[in-house]
Design a protein around this motif. Structure first.
Motif, PDB file in Angstrom:
ATOM      1  N   TRP A 176      -4.162   3.986 -13.193  1.00  0.00           N
ATOM      2  CA  TRP A 176      -5.335   3.531 -13.948  1.00  0.00           C
ATOM      3  C   TRP A 176      -6.296   2.780 -13.034  1.00  0.00           C
ATOM      4  O   TRP A 176      -7.509   3.029 -13.058  1.00  0.00           O
ATOM      5  CB  TRP A 176      -4.904   2.632 -15.109  1.00  0.00           C
ATOM      6  N   TYR A 177      -5.772   1.882 -12.218  1.00  0.00           N
ATOM      7  CA  TYR A 177      -6.656   1.104 -11.333  1.00  0.00           C
ATOM      8  C   TYR A 177      -7.230   1.967 -10.214  1.00  0.00           C
ATOM      9  O   TYR A 177      -8.352   1.717  -9.747  1.00  0.00           O
ATOM     10  CB  TYR A 177      -5.909  -0.109 -10.777  1.00  0.00           C
ATOM     11  N   HIS A 236       0.830  -1.198   0.000  1.00  0.00           N
ATOM     12  CA  HIS A 236       0.000   0.000   0.000  1.00  0.00           C
ATOM     13  C   HIS A 236       0.869   1.254   0.000  1.00  0.00           C
ATOM     14  O   HIS A 236       0.615   2.202  -0.756  1.00  0.00           O
ATOM     15  CB  HIS A 236      -0.926   0.009   1.220  1.00  0.00           C
ATOM     16  N   ARG A 237       1.882   1.268   0.862  1.00  0.00           N
ATOM     17  CA  ARG A 237       2.741   2.457   0.946  1.00  0.00           C
ATOM     18  C   ARG A 237       3.519   2.646  -0.355  1.00  0.00           C
ATOM     19  O   ARG A 237       3.696   3.772  -0.831  1.00  0.00           O
ATOM     20  CB  ARG A 237       3.688   2.341   2.138  1.00  0.00           C
ATOM     21  N   THR A 238       3.984   1.559  -0.948  1.00  0.00           N
ATOM     22  CA  THR A 238       4.708   1.668  -2.222  1.00  0.00           C
ATOM     23  C   THR A 238       3.806   2.229  -3.316  1.00  0.00           C
ATOM     24  O   THR A 238       4.208   3.101  -4.099  1.00  0.00           O
ATOM     25  CB  THR A 238       5.235   0.286  -2.644  1.00  0.00           C
ATOM     26  N   THR A 239       2.569   1.731  -3.356  1.00  0.00           N
ATOM     27  CA  THR A 239       1.629   2.215  -4.365  1.00  0.00           C
ATOM     28  C   THR A 239       1.308   3.689  -4.155  1.00  0.00           C
ATOM     29  O   THR A 239       1.269   4.477  -5.117  1.00  0.00           O
ATOM     30  CB  THR A 239       0.342   1.379  -4.341  1.00  0.00           C
ATOM     31  N   LEU A 240       1.074   4.081  -2.910  1.00  0.00           N
ATOM     32  CA  LEU A 240       0.825   5.490  -2.617  1.00  0.00           C
ATOM     33  C   LEU A 240       1.989   6.365  -3.067  1.00  0.00           C
ATOM     34  O   LEU A 240       1.790   7.425  -3.673  1.00  0.00           O
ATOM     35  CB  LEU A 240       0.580   5.685  -1.125  1.00  0.00           C
ATOM     36  N   SER A 270      -8.724  -0.224  -2.911  1.00  0.00           N
ATOM     37  CA  SER A 270      -9.359  -1.080  -3.915  1.00  0.00           C
ATOM     38  C   SER A 270      -8.412  -1.358  -5.075  1.00  0.00           C
ATOM     39  O   SER A 270      -8.360  -2.473  -5.606  1.00  0.00           O
ATOM     40  CB  SER A 270     -10.638  -0.415  -4.443  1.00  0.00           C
ATOM     41  N   ALA A 271      -7.652  -0.336  -5.495  1.00  0.00           N
ATOM     42  CA  ALA A 271      -6.712  -0.517  -6.595  1.00  0.00           C
ATOM     43  C   ALA A 271      -5.639  -1.532  -6.238  1.00  0.00           C
ATOM     44  O   ALA A 271      -5.273  -2.382  -7.066  1.00  0.00           O
ATOM     45  CB  ALA A 271      -6.070   0.821  -6.961  1.00  0.00           C
ATOM     46  N   VAL A 272      -5.122  -1.455  -5.027  1.00  0.00           N
ATOM     47  CA  VAL A 272      -4.103  -2.414  -4.590  1.00  0.00           C
ATOM     48  C   VAL A 272      -4.669  -3.828  -4.611  1.00  0.00           C
ATOM     49  O   VAL A 272      -4.023  -4.777  -5.084  1.00  0.00           O
ATOM     50  CB  VAL A 272      -3.577  -2.052  -3.191  1.00  0.00           C
ATOM     51  N   ALA A 273      -5.894  -3.991  -4.106  1.00  0.00           N
ATOM     52  CA  ALA A 273      -6.509  -5.321  -4.095  1.00  0.00           C
ATOM     53  C   ALA A 273      -6.682  -5.856  -5.509  1.00  0.00           C
ATOM     54  O   ALA A 273      -6.409  -7.040  -5.784  1.00  0.00           O
ATOM     55  CB  ALA A 273      -7.860  -5.255  -3.378  1.00  0.00           C
ATOM     56  N   THR A 274      -7.116  -5.003  -6.431  1.00  0.00           N
ATOM     57  CA  THR A 274      -7.299  -5.426  -7.819  1.00  0.00           C
ATOM     58  C   THR A 274      -5.969  -5.805  -8.445  1.00  0.00           C
ATOM     59  O   THR A 274      -5.859  -6.826  -9.145  1.00  0.00           O
ATOM     60  CB  THR A 274      -7.970  -4.309  -8.630  1.00  0.00           C
ATOM     61  N   MET A 275      -4.934  -4.982  -8.235  1.00  0.00           N
ATOM     62  CA  MET A 275      -3.633  -5.273  -8.830  1.00  0.00           C
ATOM     63  C   MET A 275      -3.030  -6.553  -8.268  1.00  0.00           C
ATOM     64  O   MET A 275      -2.390  -7.319  -8.997  1.00  0.00           O
ATOM     65  CB  MET A 275      -2.684  -4.088  -8.621  1.00  0.00           C
ATOM     66  N   ARG A 276      -3.236  -6.801  -6.986  1.00  0.00           N
ATOM     67  CA  ARG A 276      -2.758  -8.063  -6.412  1.00  0.00           C
ATOM     68  C   ARG A 276      -3.404  -9.253  -7.116  1.00  0.00           C
ATOM     69  O   ARG A 276      -2.740 -10.249  -7.416  1.00  0.00           O
ATOM     70  CB  ARG A 276      -3.082  -8.103  -4.921  1.00  0.00           C
TER      71      ARG A 276
END
Length: 643
Positions: free
Chosen positions: A537-538, A512-516, A579-585
């Protein structure tokens, strides 16, 4: 030109030319045919031959729907499509249109058909068994059919639907398909370019299958063309002297009339103080492996043109009148004359025929002049009616008062800014200080929502208005630009959301922190190899899926000056990241690039990564209802839209 293959040399012999001409076709490293011939008919012969070689099934497939013979080839599921083609009389009007075209253009179309048939005769194993024999007038029918439901008749059908009229499933589907039409065009005057030469861009945004337009080059007689054809028509090309582009957007060229019919005879109706009868036509549709389907088409003569009945209910009938109904061949002749023009003045003279299908047309020439017109054969309408809804059809008070000449349409020559663009936007925002404002035209001529723009339009204005020494390389970069407009505002809103809820960051896991951090560092360029672009995008997709849709409030001007962001909005933006992190995972992890998920190919294992992927709403109608919908649906100038 690299990697030229061995030339193919053909001989031409068609009815109008008893002498034999030679045609040479060379293909470059991309497979694009370069056609050389001494005469125009020979050049079109080569175009037909090359097109059949590349897309024989597509070429055969055009004629069947244009003639209303899909059901004969493929079965009963196509009866409604065939009925629509027959209802609009594409065959009859195309035959009549071909007969009134100039002898030169008739010869060219005969050459195209002959070249197509020659290749098919040489390769019968690659020709579908249902492929029909083409006639010289088929090129007229093909372009008419391809564009008709979205443009020439589409305005009238849309008016009916806007008034609550229930159209056929086939008409509804045709209108829905037309909603995704989009294109780019811009022109830059010589004094803004490094080489002192006009730069013109035309990007029709066709599908990656390439089956709507066909790329070619031709040197034949007077013609020197490079660009794209629709069937035999060189619709989007440049010559030695002129070039043009087209984008969706136009005046209103068709209307929907609501008629109260006689309850004792629903094919009769009052018109002023008279009783009129509809014209009928028996349509027999042959069906593969089935019985012939017979239907009856009904027409009125509103505005002096055959106007088909498209719906009935409760003692009422609705008909569509289009100014193009009996104009087969005029479009073809106009485009042909444009290819022979020496400058924008001659292009404009060719367009005075009013055959061009409804479009934004932008032209540049070798002398540095440019011209734009919101083209379309536009009826002159009386006041007192709402022309984007059904209007009363039992009275002459709603009848057209003639046709507007080209000079009445929205247009400009040589804008003082030295640039203009229309990427499917309103004319009043095509460039800074545009004089093409709605107060200068009837509403049905302007036919747009003032100020309506898009991410593509705003990005083009941003880049072109700053151009002082634009190079060819700059032009290519802009054509392929992959920047998501307004990303800075999204990034700032996210930064303030993190500041508002630091505890959420504290308890977030590493991914999460990396994505942020990637989102906060992202520059907004949707490159295929960008991991941050994929996350962005996600994130956008997750926000559009939330209750209430995409949070437009993050673009309120107050956000830019405020030190904080509202708690509710901040929570929504951070929930979107979750939600984006969950989708990308679930889709392979958070470290994949945008081009790992978005690819283009022709089936099998071969595919390639793409950038410039659009940020879209889950419901595209949300985009179309906004004056400036670029905040919700962001298309880059490259404009890849996920399938």
């Amino acid at each position: 030109m690299n990697a030229i293959l061995a030339p193919l040399v053909l001989s031409l012999s068609i009815a109008l030319r008893p002498a034999t001409d030679s045609v040479t076709i060379l293909r470059d490293e991309w497979g694009v045919p370069h056609i050389y011939a001494a005469t125009e008919p020979a050049g079109f012969y080569g175009l037909g031959y090359a097109m059949a070689e590349d897309e024989s099934t597509t070429c055969s497939g055009w004629r069947s729907p244009a003639q209303g013979e899909l059901a004969r080839a493929f079965g009963a599921e196509h009866v409604d499509e065939d009925y629509a083609s027959r209802l609009w009389r594409h065959v009859e009007e195309s035959k009549a249109g071909f007969a009134r075209m100039s002898p030169e253009l008739q010869a060219n179309y005969r050459g195209w058909v002959a070249g197509l048939q020659r290749w098919m005769g040489e390769h019968p194993d690659r020709v579908p068994e249902w492929a029909p024999e083409l006639e010289p007038w088929d090129p007229v029918a093909i372009s008419r059919w391809l564009l008709w439901m979205a443009y020439q008749a589409g305005h009238g059908l849309s008016d009916c639907r806007a008034g609550g009229v229930t159209l056929s499933a086939n008409d509804r589907a045709a209108l829905d398909r037309s909603q995704v039409n989009a294109s780019n065009e811009w022109v830059l005057a010589p004094w803004r370019t490094a080489d002192g030469a006009m730069i013109m861009l035309s990007d029709p945004h066709g599908g990656v299958d390439g089956q709507f337009v066909y790329e070619f080059r031709m040197h034949a007689g007077r013609l020197a063309l490079a660009g794209y054809s629709v069937g035999a028509m060189p619709l989007l090309v440049q010559t030695r002297r002129v070039a043009w582009g087209m984008t969706t957007g136009a005046p209103d060229v068709a209307d929907c009339y609501e008629i109260e019919v006689d309850p004792r005879n629903p094919r009769r109706f009052r018109f002023d103080d008279r009783t009129l009868s509809m014209t009928t036509e028996r349509i027999a549709i042959r069906v593969k492996d089935g019985a012939t389907v017979v239907r009856t088409a009904e027409y009125t003569r509103h505005n002096g043109v055959l106007s088909p009945v498209v719906a009935r209910k409760d003692g009422k009938a609705w008909v569509v009148s289009t100014s193009y109904m009996h104009d087969g061949g005029i479009f073809d002749e106009e485009v042909y004359r444009m290819t022979l023009a020496n400058d924008v003045t001659e292009v404009r003279a060719a367009m005075e025929r009013l055959g061009m299908f409804p479009q934004n047309v932008m032209v540049g020439d070798a002398d540095g002049h440019s011209f734009y017109v919101r083209a379309g054969k536009t009826p002159r309408r009386p006041d007192g009616f709402r022309w984007n809804r059904p209007v009363p059809g039992n009275t002459s008070a709603s009848a057209w008062l003639g046709i507007h000449p080209l000079a009445d349409l929205v247009q400009v020559m040589d804008p003082v800014t030295g640039y203009m663009q229309n990427n499917n936007i309103s004319p009043d925002v095509m460039y800074e200080g545009s004089p093409m404002t709605p107060d200068r035209y009837p509403a049905y001529v302007f036919n747009d929502q003032p100020g309506r723009t898009s991410s593509r339009g705003r990005r083009a204005v941003e880049a072109l208005s700053a151009a002082t020494s634009f190079t060819v390389e700059d032009a290519i970069d802009l054509a392929l630009d992959e920047r998501w407009q307004d990303w800075d505002a999204r990034r700032e809103a996210l930064r303030r959301s993190v500041a508002r809820f630091p505890e959420r960051l504290a308890r977030a896991d590493g991914e999460h922190r990396t994505t942020l951090q990637r989102l906060l560092d992202f520059d907004g360029n949707a490159r295929a190899g960008s991991v941050a672009a994929r996350a962005a995008w996600y994130w956008h997709d997750a926000l559009t899926a939330q209750d209430g849709g995409f949070p437009l409030a993050i673009f309120e001007p107050a956000l830019r000056a405020a030190d904080t962001i509202g708690a509710g909005l901040a929570a929504r933006l951070l929930d979107g990241v979750d939600s984006a992190v969950a989708t990308m995972r679930a889709k392979g992890g958070v470290d994949r690039a945008l081009g790992d998920d978005f690819r283009v190919g022709r089936g099998g294992d071969a595919s390639w990564p793409v950038g410039g992927v659009a940020l879209l709403a889950r419901d595209m109608r949300q985009c179309e209802t906004l004056v400036s919908w670029s905040h919700v649906c962001v298309l880059t100038l490259r404009a890849f839209i996920p399938g």
